[in-house]
Motif scaffolding. Structure first.
Motif, short mmCIF file in Angstrom:
data_model
loop_
_atom_site.label_atom_id
_atom_site.label_comp_id
_atom_site.label_asym_id
_atom_site.label_seq_id
_atom_site.Cartn_x
_atom_site.Cartn_y
_atom_site.Cartn_z
N GLY A 58 0.79 -1.24 0.00
CA GLY A 58 0.00 0.00 0.00
C GLY A 58 0.81 1.28 0.00
O GLY A 58 0.45 2.25 -0.65
N THR A 59 1.94 1.28 0.74
CA THR A 59 2.73 2.51 0.88
C THR A 59 3.93 2.54 -0.07
O THR A 59 4.56 3.58 -0.22
CB THR A 59 3.28 2.66 2.31
N PHE A 60 4.28 1.41 -0.65
CA PHE A 60 5.43 1.25 -1.55
C PHE A 60 6.77 1.33 -0.81
O PHE A 60 7.82 1.26 -1.42
CB PHE A 60 5.44 2.30 -2.68
N ASN A 61 6.74 1.54 0.51
CA ASN A 61 7.98 1.72 1.26
C ASN A 61 8.48 0.42 1.88
O ASN A 61 7.74 -0.56 1.99
CB ASN A 61 7.78 2.80 2.34
N PHE A 113 7.88 8.13 -3.56
CA PHE A 113 6.76 8.90 -4.13
C PHE A 113 6.33 10.07 -3.23
O PHE A 113 5.27 10.64 -3.42
CB PHE A 113 5.57 7.98 -4.43
N GLY A 114 7.16 10.40 -2.21
CA GLY A 114 6.85 11.55 -1.35
C GLY A 114 6.42 11.18 0.05
O GLY A 114 6.28 12.06 0.91
N LEU A 115 6.21 9.88 0.30
CA LEU A 115 5.71 9.44 1.61
C LEU A 115 6.84 8.92 2.50
O LEU A 115 7.54 7.98 2.11
CB LEU A 115 4.67 8.32 1.40
N PRO A 116 7.00 9.49 3.72
CA PRO A 116 8.03 8.97 4.61
C PRO A 116 7.82 7.49 4.91
O PRO A 116 6.68 7.01 5.00
CB PRO A 116 7.85 9.81 5.89
N ALA A 117 8.92 6.77 5.05
CA ALA A 117 8.87 5.34 5.39
C ALA A 117 8.42 5.18 6.85
O ALA A 117 8.22 6.16 7.55
CB ALA A 117 10.24 4.72 5.16
N ASP A 118 8.28 3.93 7.30
CA ASP A 118 7.79 3.63 8.65
C ASP A 118 8.97 3.71 9.64
O ASP A 118 9.51 2.68 10.07
CB ASP A 118 7.17 2.23 8.64
N GLY A 152 9.49 17.60 2.12
CA GLY A 152 8.18 18.23 2.31
C GLY A 152 7.16 17.30 2.96
O GLY A 152 6.16 17.75 3.49
N GLY A 153 7.41 16.00 2.90
CA GLY A 153 6.52 15.05 3.57
C GLY A 153 6.73 15.11 5.08
O GLY A 153 7.71 15.69 5.56
N SER A 154 5.81 14.50 5.83
CA SER A 154 5.98 14.50 7.28
C SER A 154 5.27 13.31 7.92
O SER A 154 4.44 12.66 7.29
CB SER A 154 5.47 15.81 7.88
N CYS A 155 5.61 13.08 9.19
CA CYS A 155 4.93 12.05 9.98
C CYS A 155 4.80 12.58 11.40
O CYS A 155 5.81 12.92 12.02
CB CYS A 155 5.74 10.76 9.95
N THR A 161 -5.79 3.00 -4.75
CA THR A 161 -5.16 4.32 -4.63
C THR A 161 -4.06 4.27 -3.56
O THR A 161 -4.03 3.35 -2.74
CB THR A 161 -6.22 5.38 -4.27
N PRO A 162 -3.15 5.28 -3.55
CA PRO A 162 -2.04 5.25 -2.59
C PRO A 162 -2.56 5.26 -1.14
O PRO A 162 -3.54 5.94 -0.84
CB PRO A 162 -1.28 6.55 -2.88
N VAL A 163 -1.88 4.51 -0.29
CA VAL A 163 -2.25 4.44 1.13
C VAL A 163 -1.40 5.44 1.93
O VAL A 163 -0.17 5.36 1.92
CB VAL A 163 -2.03 3.01 1.67
N ILE A 164 -2.08 6.39 2.58
CA ILE A 164 -1.39 7.35 3.45
C ILE A 164 -1.88 7.05 4.87
O ILE A 164 -3.02 7.35 5.21
CB ILE A 164 -1.72 8.81 3.08
N LEU A 165 -1.01 6.44 5.68
CA LEU A 165 -1.43 6.03 7.02
C LEU A 165 -1.63 7.25 7.93
O LEU A 165 -1.09 8.33 7.67
CB LEU A 165 -0.39 5.07 7.62
#
Ligand code: PLP
Length: 373
Positions: free
Chosen positions: A106-109, A139-144, A168-171, A277-281
């Motif tokens: 889902g997150t590609f990470n 793709f712009g999403l921080p890893a876990d 620019g991404g964040s968690c 669609t992309p999963v943004i937790l």
């Protein structure tokens, strides 16, 4: 329609960018001019770390980090199997061994479970010594990072955050490029924050590593330019790129990052019942280097890409081949990564940039509906 509309961006920011270029030319401090240091300070403040060291590109940024840690032959570096080639290339370039790790559907990470499995496997085999985890903010999403940090601590490994796409991404309020012991980004024109050529940066809180990276960046310099204390690179960011980046960084903070998130939300609202669609937790925010959907198989994906192309909509496959199947790594004894391998057959990235309009998103949605019907 443009996949990433840099021409539109230039038309909006033109006055300020032209002025920045002209001022740089007039001052003629083309190498390490004052704009370089100023940009580094602004980026470090934004990310929330002590040091930002700019450099020539995102690949060199990764190399500089590995050099600061002295990574070389006999060392194992864990890299996601689904990423851009650079993330693994730099490991081999330093003579170390990349070990490929599967990713989450889902997150590609990078998949923390498979990461721990790979570390244990590597330790059991005993041929190379685990040293670094390269975690890519794909793709712009921080890893876990919560789970990656646990594993890094358990086995005494460094985390190198490849934030080339993640800036620019964040968690939970913490910004990308602050999660790794060292983090890197790229200013390649199509990245979330891009310049007008090649550029990159390294981020860290560690004073000693920051000093080493600054030295490696300029021919391993010591106390002055003609005192060379180690073998390094020529990897400076041009002053003219730093001047352009200051204008683009302001737009990025003021409205571009919000605009890509609005476009992504619109895509997801329209598409979520039709494709994966992309999963943004919970707690995460992406900077949307790509908006990537998943189809059920390669035939469906390829047919959709062709049909979008026929209606004038560019859609791209990032990435068509997992790292462990790259010709350059053919000599490596690699792990199989089934999710990464399967994603390569099913992913499709849609047009995405801060200047994409609601009408553009609706047009892409309609074209997808027509094609899948
Ligand atoms: C673009 C990219 C790089 C390399 O950046 P360059 O500036 O092109 O050298 C590294 N890693 C990832 C994940 C990238 O997307």
């Amino acid at each position: 329609m443009e996949f990433r509309d840099l021409k539109k961006q230039y038309s909006v920011l033109r006055q300020d960018i032209d002025r920045a270029i002209q001022e740089t030319c007039a001052a003629s401090a083309f190498i390490m001019g004052p704009q370089v240091r100023k940009l580094e300070q602004q980026l470090a403040d934004y990310v929330g770390v002590r040091h930002c060291i700019s450099c020539a590109n995102g690949t060199d940024a990764l190399t500089l980090a590995l050099k600061a840690w002295g990574i070389g032959p006999g060392d194992a570096v864990f890299v996601p199997d689904f990423t851009f080639f650079s993330s693994a290339e730099v490991v081999s370039l330093e003579g170390a061994t990349p070990i490929f790790v599967d990713v989450c559907e889902g997150t590609f990470n990078i998949d923390p479970e498979d990461l721990e499995h790979a570390v244990r496997q590597t330790l059991a085999e005993g041929r190379v010594t685990p040293k670094v985890i390269v975690a890519v903010d794909l793709f712009g999403l921080p890893a876990d990072y919560a789970r990656i940090r646990e594993i890094a601590d358990r086995y005494g490994l460094f985390i190198l955050e490849d934030g080339a796409q993640g800036f620019g991404g964040s968690c939970n309020g913490r910004r990308a490029c602050s999660f790794g012991d060292i983090a890197t980004t790229s200013f390649f024109p199509a990245k979330p924050l891009g310049c007008y050529g090649d550029g990159g940066a390294v981020f860290t809180d560690n004073d000693e590593w920051a000093a080493l990276i600054a030295s490696y960046r300029v021919h391993g310099k010591g106390s002055d330019k003609y005192d060379n204390v180690r073998i390094g690179l020529n990897s400076r960011l041009d002053t003219i790129q730093a001047a352009i980046l200051q204008v683009k960084f302001k737009a990025f903070k003021d409205f571009e990052l919000d605009a890509v998130n609005a476009a992504a939300e619109k895509y997801t609202t329209l598409l979520r019942d039709i494709v994966a669609t992309p999963v943004i937790l919970e707690g995460y925010r992406s900077s949307w280097a790509q908006y990537t959907i998943r189809l059920q198989d390669s035939a469906t994906r390829d047919a959709l890409q062709a049909s979008l192309k026929a209606t004038g909509i560019p859609a791209m496959v990032y990435y068509p081949r997992p790292m462990h199947m790259q010709t350059a790594f053919a000599g490596l004894d690699t792990r199989t990564c089934p999710t990464a391998t399967s994603l390569c057959e099913r992913v499709l990235s849609l047009p995405m940039h801060p200047y994409l309009t609601e009408e553009d998103v609706e047009m892409v949605y309609n074209a997808i509906i027509n094609s899948l019907k």
